[in-house]
Design a protein around this motif. Structure first.
Motif: not given
Length: 135
Positions: A74-81
């Protein structure tokens, strides 16, 4: 997830993923990217490449999935780059192993930044790879 769960420097995920030419064909079907540099040696070398390359988005996706799989449900990914530096060459017989390490780079009241090291053989293939997840 609470701030106390992770500390800067903690390795939270580490895994090697083996890619084969079949992996590339399957990804091409799923993504719709049928560029022949991803499955034909003759085309790859004709355009000046050292051989068949894994799709960049496949490499990027594999790297993030290693980390996300190690985090609580359930952890939400906020950003990925990421920044792509070198391609992943996938040999017709031996394939390629992509090694991913996810280490906590920063923690604040709202998010945890996970810094990823992504290598194939002795080559770093992604740099500035960072995943931010909500705390």
């Amino acid at each position: 997830m609470a701030e106390s769960v992770f500390a800067v420097g903690d390795v939270i995920a580490e895994r090697s993923v083996h890619l084969t030419r079949e992996s590339l064909v399957r990804y091409a079907g799923a993504s719709g990217d049928f560029n022949p540099i991803h499955y034909r040696d003759d085309i790859a070398t004709a355009v000046g490449l050292p051989g068949v390359l894994a799709h960049g988005m496949l490499t990027m996706g594999l790297a993030s999935s290693v980390v996300v799989a190690a985090l609580p449900a359930g952890v939400r990914v906020l950003e990925y780059g990421v920044r792509f530096t070198k391609p992943v060459l996938v040999d017709a017989e031996t394939g390629a192993d992509v090694h991913v390490v996810g280490k906590v780079g920063a923690v604040d009241d709202e998010a945890v930044r996970v810094d990823l090291t992504v290598r194939c053989a002795d080559t770093t293939v992604l740099v500035k790879a960072q995943l931010r997840v909500a705390v």
